[in-house]
Design a protein around this motif. Structure first.
Motif, short mmCIF file in Angstrom:
data_model
loop_
_atom_site.label_atom_id
_atom_site.label_comp_id
_atom_site.label_asym_id
_atom_site.label_seq_id
_atom_site.Cartn_x
_atom_site.Cartn_y
_atom_site.Cartn_z
N VAL A 1 0.85 -1.20 0.00
CA VAL A 1 0.00 0.00 0.00
C VAL A 1 0.89 1.24 0.00
O VAL A 1 1.73 1.40 0.89
CB VAL A 1 -0.91 0.03 1.24
CG1 VAL A 1 -1.76 1.29 1.23
CG2 VAL A 1 -1.79 -1.20 1.30
N GLN B 1 -3.98 9.28 16.84
CA GLN B 1 -5.39 9.19 16.48
C GLN B 1 -6.16 8.36 17.51
O GLN B 1 -7.25 8.72 17.92
CB GLN B 1 -5.51 8.56 15.09
CG GLN B 1 -6.93 8.48 14.59
CD GLN B 1 -6.98 8.17 13.10
OE1 GLN B 1 -5.96 8.06 12.43
NE2 GLN B 1 -8.17 8.04 12.57
N LYS C 1 -3.06 10.74 6.13
CA LYS C 1 -2.79 11.74 7.18
C LYS C 1 -2.03 11.11 8.35
O LYS C 1 -1.01 11.64 8.80
CB LYS C 1 -4.11 12.34 7.69
CG LYS C 1 -4.99 12.94 6.61
CD LYS C 1 -6.24 13.54 7.20
CE LYS C 1 -7.20 12.52 7.81
NZ LYS C 1 -7.78 11.57 6.86
N THR C 2 -2.57 10.00 8.85
CA THR C 2 -1.92 9.37 10.00
C THR C 2 -0.52 8.91 9.64
O THR C 2 0.42 9.06 10.44
CB THR C 2 -2.78 8.18 10.48
OG1 THR C 2 -4.05 8.69 10.88
CG2 THR C 2 -2.13 7.48 11.65
N SER D 1 -9.64 12.57 3.12
CA SER D 1 -10.66 11.58 3.44
C SER D 1 -10.01 10.38 4.15
O SER D 1 -8.80 10.35 4.33
CB SER D 1 -11.35 11.13 2.15
OG SER D 1 -10.36 10.83 1.20
N ASN D 2 -10.81 9.41 4.53
CA ASN D 2 -10.28 8.21 5.17
C ASN D 2 -9.28 7.54 4.25
O ASN D 2 -9.54 7.38 3.06
CB ASN D 2 -11.40 7.22 5.49
CG ASN D 2 -12.32 7.73 6.58
OD1 ASN D 2 -13.53 7.71 6.43
ND2 ASN D 2 -11.76 8.22 7.66
N GLY D 3 -8.15 7.18 4.81
CA GLY D 3 -7.15 6.49 4.01
C GLY D 3 -6.30 7.41 3.14
O GLY D 3 -5.51 6.94 2.33
N ALA D 4 -6.42 8.72 3.33
CA ALA D 4 -5.68 9.65 2.48
C ALA D 4 -4.19 9.64 2.79
O ALA D 4 -3.37 10.00 1.96
CB ALA D 4 -6.23 11.07 2.67
N HIS E 1 -10.72 14.94 9.16
CA HIS E 1 -11.53 14.93 7.96
C HIS E 1 -12.79 15.78 8.19
O HIS E 1 -13.73 15.73 7.42
CB HIS E 1 -11.87 13.51 7.50
CG HIS E 1 -12.38 12.64 8.59
ND1 HIS E 1 -11.75 11.47 8.97
CD2 HIS E 1 -13.42 12.76 9.40
CE1 HIS E 1 -12.41 10.94 9.96
NE2 HIS E 1 -13.43 11.69 10.25
N1 LIG Z 1 0.31 -0.41 9.19
C1 LIG Z 1 -0.20 -0.40 7.95
N2 LIG Z 1 0.05 -1.41 7.10
C2 LIG Z 1 -0.44 -1.40 5.85
N3 LIG Z 1 -1.18 -0.42 5.34
C3 LIG Z 1 -1.47 0.62 6.13
C4 LIG Z 1 -1.01 0.69 7.48
N4 LIG Z 1 -1.45 1.83 8.03
C5 LIG Z 1 -2.16 2.45 7.06
N5 LIG Z 1 -2.18 1.73 5.93
C6 LIG Z 1 -2.82 2.12 4.67
O1 LIG Z 1 -2.27 3.35 4.26
C7 LIG Z 1 -3.27 4.20 3.73
C8 LIG Z 1 -3.26 5.52 4.47
O2 LIG Z 1 -3.64 5.30 5.81
P1 LIG Z 1 -3.67 6.43 6.90
O3 LIG Z 1 -3.99 5.77 8.19
O4 LIG Z 1 -2.42 7.21 6.82
O5 LIG Z 1 -4.89 7.31 6.42
P2 LIG Z 1 -5.64 8.49 7.18
O6 LIG Z 1 -5.65 9.64 6.24
O7 LIG Z 1 -5.07 8.72 8.50
O8 LIG Z 1 -7.11 7.90 7.28
P3 LIG Z 1 -8.21 8.08 8.45
O9 LIG Z 1 -8.91 9.37 8.14
O10 LIG Z 1 -9.11 6.92 8.23
O11 LIG Z 1 -7.52 8.07 9.74
C9 LIG Z 1 -4.57 3.44 3.83
O12 LIG Z 1 -4.85 2.88 2.57
C10 LIG Z 1 -4.29 2.37 4.83
O13 LIG Z 1 -5.04 1.22 4.52
#
Ligand SMILES: Nc1ncnc2c1ncn2[C@@H]1O[C@H](COP(=O)(O)OP(=O)(O)OP(=O)(O)O)[C@@H](O)[C@H]1O
Ligand SMILES: [Mg+2]
Lengths: 288, 277
Positions: free
Chosen positions: A16, A84, A41-42, A36-39, A193
């Motif tokens: 990913v 988070q 950010k985390t 959005s979710n999965g963008a 978000h």
């Molecule tokens: N430890 C991990 N192993 C594999 N893939 C991961 C891992 N952590 C996140 N991902 C993937 O990386 C992408 C970005 O995730 P991330 O958590 O950074 O998104 P986000 O913007 O924080 O989303 P949210 O708003 O849901 O918190 C997603 O597709 C997620 O599935």
């Protein structure tokens, strides 16, 4: 404290690609990170906090290279991080929990540590609950413990990851005000978000989508992306088929729609003032 | 490291389950043996002098109670991840190695407190009833040379094991291991029991503390000049791990326990480094 991110890519095991060639400069002050979710950010925030190693690219925080061990340590000394999903030790009281984290952050002098914890409990309005065990705390109270924890070492850089999720409206507003007050001379990076959080606290922001930067600039600039594209339309007939409906409010016999689209969605449509949310949605509109 | 020690100690010692489980265990042993188990008289001459009496208590203390000790420790290291504490902890400038060491020493110390209290209580009772204050001194020496090394090793194992499996499964396997590796007679099957790798106190008891002089003779053993020795079991497999007890071997056993503990902790540390991506 300035954050300079250049060509940052993070690919997780399993393939990913959470961040894809990100270039971003974050100045001192309050800075919003929308997506959005999965963008991603985390992922970005965990890299800034030194918890994740980038796959490639460079990240400098206050001039320190975060990928080098000594740079990471230097950043962590001036970092406050609110994850988070913050965990706590349920069997400690708020005061004990903060004391433990303060010790780990190197606040070795007991009187000054006590004073600092007292101040922070006051700041987050938890003084009356300070000596209760954390297992009895509500979600909002735990968030406030989280922010107090992040502020212990008086950080120059504060990274908060979706801090308002799960808070009731009053708590959310209190939290925003607290964050803005803290910004002053430090860098506060706020990911969310919830567009309103950014609209109410930040002057500048960046928008992430699928690991790429799709916007960076002033809040007003993002709002203007929706200029002359927001319409309201009241009808008792079928919903407008053109553009993206962002709100629908029953009104008399009909429904009042708020639509984002470049041209008027109907003869009776009225142009409306765009908000940051409209700007964000216009930005995320497929085929914009 | 000191901060982690303090807080991990505090959190563990305040767990009600710690006191409940030990309390029940002692209650069951009292019910089963008719006395507190640590003052069980093995039928020899040991009870007549403070030193062997305290050694017997230590041998009993380290026979089954480490099972309770290990099970109570099993969730402590993985708990940080389960509670979602790792991100906050890992973003502090406090290094992981120091925190692991502090946690290890803190939770092991806390979990050992009831054992130590029981043992010292037994020593105090002996000192009073037999009019032998020396029992307290011997108890301290025996505690440090036999109980502490064994518990350091078991503690490292119990903290690190659940990194690889759920704590519940680990506890089951740990109990099986304990009986196999520490309790069963060496002649029953190939086992680490009674060897230098087993967490029993007997190498020090016989090799360093002269316990062999006090034991009553089993009928089929001829008493060597220095008293009964602890060592190879006739007919057992893996006897190369069962050298004859001597002061050097006793010190070796202490070293082996500490080295094993350090090795297990090192593996745990490497494991946490590997899982960070
Ligand atoms: N430890 C991990 N192993 C594999 N893939 C991961 C891992 N952590 C996140 N991902 C993937 O990386 C992408 C970005 O995730 P991330 O958590 O950074 O998104 P986000 O913007 O924080 O989303 P949210 O708003 O849901 O918190 C997603 O597709 C997620 O599935
Ligand atoms: Mg996230």
């Amino acid at each position: 404290m300035r954050i300079e991110i250049s060509r940052l890519t993070k690919t997780y095991k399993g393939g990913v690609r959470a961040l894809d060639g990100l270039d971003l400069d974050v100045p001192t002050g309050m800075y919003g990170l929308l997506g959005s979710n999965g963008a991603g950010k985390t992922t970005l925030m965990r890299i800034l906090a030194g918890l994740l190693r980038p796959t490639s690219g460079t990240v400098r925080v206050g001039g320190h290279d975060i990928t080098a061990a000594d740079g990471r340590l230097a950043v962590q000394r001036t970092l406050g991080y609110l994850p988070q999903s913050l965990g706590v030790y349920p069997d400690l009281t708020a005061r004990q929990f903060l004391d433990y984290i303060a010790l780990l952050k190197g606040l070795d002098s007991r009187p000054s540590r006590r004073r600092r914890i007292g101040e922070l409990l006051e700041t987050v309005a938890l003084t009356p609950d300070a000596d209760r065990r954390l297992k009895g705390f509500s979600g909002g109270m735990l968030r406030r413990v989280g922010i107090a924890q992040a502020l212990l070492a008086d950080p120059r850089l504060l990274v908060v990851d979706e801090p308002t999720t799960g808070l009731d409206p009053e708590e959310r507003i209190r939290f925003r005000i607290l964050l803005s007050r803290l910004a002053g001379d430090r860098t506060v990076l706020l990911s969310t978000h919830i567009v309103e959080d950014v609209a109410q606290t930040c002057r500048s922001l960046a928008v992430l989508d699928k690991g790429r930067l799709v916007f960076r600039g002033e809040v007003g600039e993002l709002v203007s992306r929706a200029e002359r594209r927001v319409w309201t339309l009241t009808t008792s007939g079928p919903a407008p088929s053109q553009g993206r409906i962002v709100a629908a409010l029953p009104e008399g016999a009909g429904t009042r729609y708020r639509v984002i689209t470049p041209t008027a969605p109907g003869p009776s449509a009225q142009p409306a003032e765009p908000t940051l949310e409209d700007g964000y949605l216009a930005l995320m509109e497929p085929g914009r | 490291m000191i901060a982690t020690f303090r807080y991990e100690f505090r959190m563990q010692i305040r767990r009600p389950v710690l006191w409940i489980v030990y309390g029940l265990t002692f209650a069951v042993t009292v019910a089963g043996f008719g006395h507190t188990y640590l003052d069980l008289n093995l039928g020899g001459d040991e009870g007549r002098e403070p030193r062997p009496a305290m050694i017997v208590s230590a041998i009993l203390l380290t026979s089954l109670l480490p099972i309770v000790y290990g099970c109570l420790l099993a969730d402590r290291l993985v708990r940080d991840r389960r509670l979602g504490m790792t991100d906050v902890l890992d973003t502090t400038p406090a290094g992981r190695t120091g925190r692991l060491a502090g946690k290890y020493l803190g939770v092991c110390a806390a979990t050992a407190v009831p054992l130590v209290l029981a043992y010292l209580g037994r020593a105090a009772a002996y000192a009073v009833t037999e009019g032998e204050p020396a029992a307290l001194g011997w108890a301290a020496v025996i505690l440090v040379t036999t109980v502490v090394p064994a518990l350091l090793f078991v503690g490292a194992l119990a903290l690190a094991g659940p990194l690889l499996m759920p704590p519940l499964l680990f506890r089951v396997l740990f109990v099986v291991y304990w009986f196999w590796g520490n309790i069963i007679p060496a002649t029953m099957m190939p086992t680490l029991s009674h060897s230098i790798l087993s967490a029993n106190s007997q190498y020090v008891a016989y090799g360093l503390l002269g316990f062999g002089h006090y034991r009553e003779l089993p009928p089929n053993v001829i008493l060597p000049p220095g008293g009964i020795v602890y060592g190879p079991w006739p007919g057992a497999a893996l006897n190369f791990l069962r050298p004859e007890a001597s002061p050097a071997v006793a010190l070796l056993w202490i070293g082996v326990m500490i080295a094993l503990a350090a090795a297990v902790l090192l593996l745990a540390r490497l494991h946490t480094a590997r899982t960070e991506s």
